[in-house]
Design a protein around this motif. Structure first.
Motif: not given
Length: 317
Positions: A268, A271, A279, A290
């Motif tokens: 994550a 990203q 999540f 993700v």
């Protein structure tokens, strides 16, 4: 009569675009884990099959439309059946742009049942005519986005499509995406890179994002022997793939985390998601949520370019 606020209608919603700072957004998403993640993060969500949801619900009050259709069929690391379906996808888009819905017949002829989903946004664009549009997918879908751009230009939009690398906007990994921007209100221009250029912050390394103790951020380079010497992560396209290629390096082994699999939180972070974002679903579903998301810094840059916004979105959120 009470006037309802204009909306951003977000198809195939996931979580990436939303975390970048969409205003008055309603996300349409089928996956249960992704929906739970969105709702937990405070994003308005309708769990539904986008292809079956009526457009009239949003008619007359849609400011913008954002889409990231599923990409596995077009991903170069998969079976690539979507690439074989491209002529059919092009035909479906052309038909939808003229108000002719041939999705069922063309979808049945596709080798990958997901291929037809890349044509789905045209149904919404034709019916809603939003002020501005953003779309994102894997690089091999660029010819499809160029078709969208040509159609939208015929309708009076300014439109542009191209390949952007999220590392150029502050992401700690190389992740190239095909994007489309269209607008009725301003000239559509792909956002200029924000990192790595003259007078800009240096590109962000994977090590820096994950707190591996790197304090220097030299320009990205790889020696002839293939040794990573710093800068933006050069291991390839995709968060989990990048993390796996980092396994075995000294920095990876020095982590405080005992297992050798990249954690959801690490993926994550790579990203561009904010720390602490929860999540939902089983672990595998969390990884998918993700990995399927558009990188947040890239999404923010594209939204700002489409909407003509100069200030950062997430700072204002």
């Amino acid at each position: 009569m009470i006037q309802r606020p204009q909306l951003t209608v977000h198809g195939f919603a996931g979580i990436g675009w939303s975390e970048a700072g969409l205003d008055n957004e309603i996300g349409l998403e089928l996956d249960e884990a992704a929906c739970r993640t969105r709702i937990g993060a405070g994003h308005s969500t309708i769990r539904c099959d986008v292809t079956q949801y009526p457009t009239w619900v949003f008619k007359g009050r849609t400011l913008s439309k954002v889409d990231s259709p599923p990409c596995p069929g077009f991903n170069m690391s998969g079976k690539k059946l979507g690439l074989l379906d491209l002529p059919l996808v092009h035909q479906a888009i052309e038909d939808l742009s003229r108000g002719k819905d041939t999705r069922a017949a063309i979808g049945a002829a596709c080798r990958d049942e997901r291929s037809i989903l890349t044509a789905e946004p045209m149904r919404w664009h034709y019916d809603l005519q939003p002020e501005w549009i953003c779309m994102e997918q894997v690089p091999s879908v660029l010819p499809v986005w160029q078709q969208y751009a040509e159609t939208l230009t015929r309708w009076g939009y300014s439109a542009v499509a191209g390949i952007l690398d999220a590392a150029d906007y502050g992401l700690g990994q190389t992740r190239k995406r095909a994007v489309l921007i269209a607008s009725k209100a301003r000239e559509a221009i792909l956002p200029a890179p924000t990192h790595g250029g003259l007078g800009q912050p240096p590109m962000v390394s994977m090590a820096e994002v994950l707190g591996w103790g790197y304090t220097q951020r030299p320009a990205p380079s790889v020696t002839g022997g293939g040794t990573y010497t710093g800068g933006a992560e050069p291991f390839g396209n995709g968060t989990r793939q990048a993390m796996k290629r980092a396994m075995g390096t000294a920095a990876w082994k020095d982590r405080d985390i005992p297992n050798l699999r990249p954690t959801v939180a690490e993926c994550a972070a790579l990203q561009g998601f904010r720390p602490g974002l929860q999540f939902h679903g089983r672990q595998g579903q969390q990884y998918l949520t993700v990995g399927n998301a558009v990188p947040v810094p890239l999404a923010e840059a594209v939204i700002r370019a489409a909407a003509g916004i100069s200030e950062p979105l997430r700072a204002a959120a």
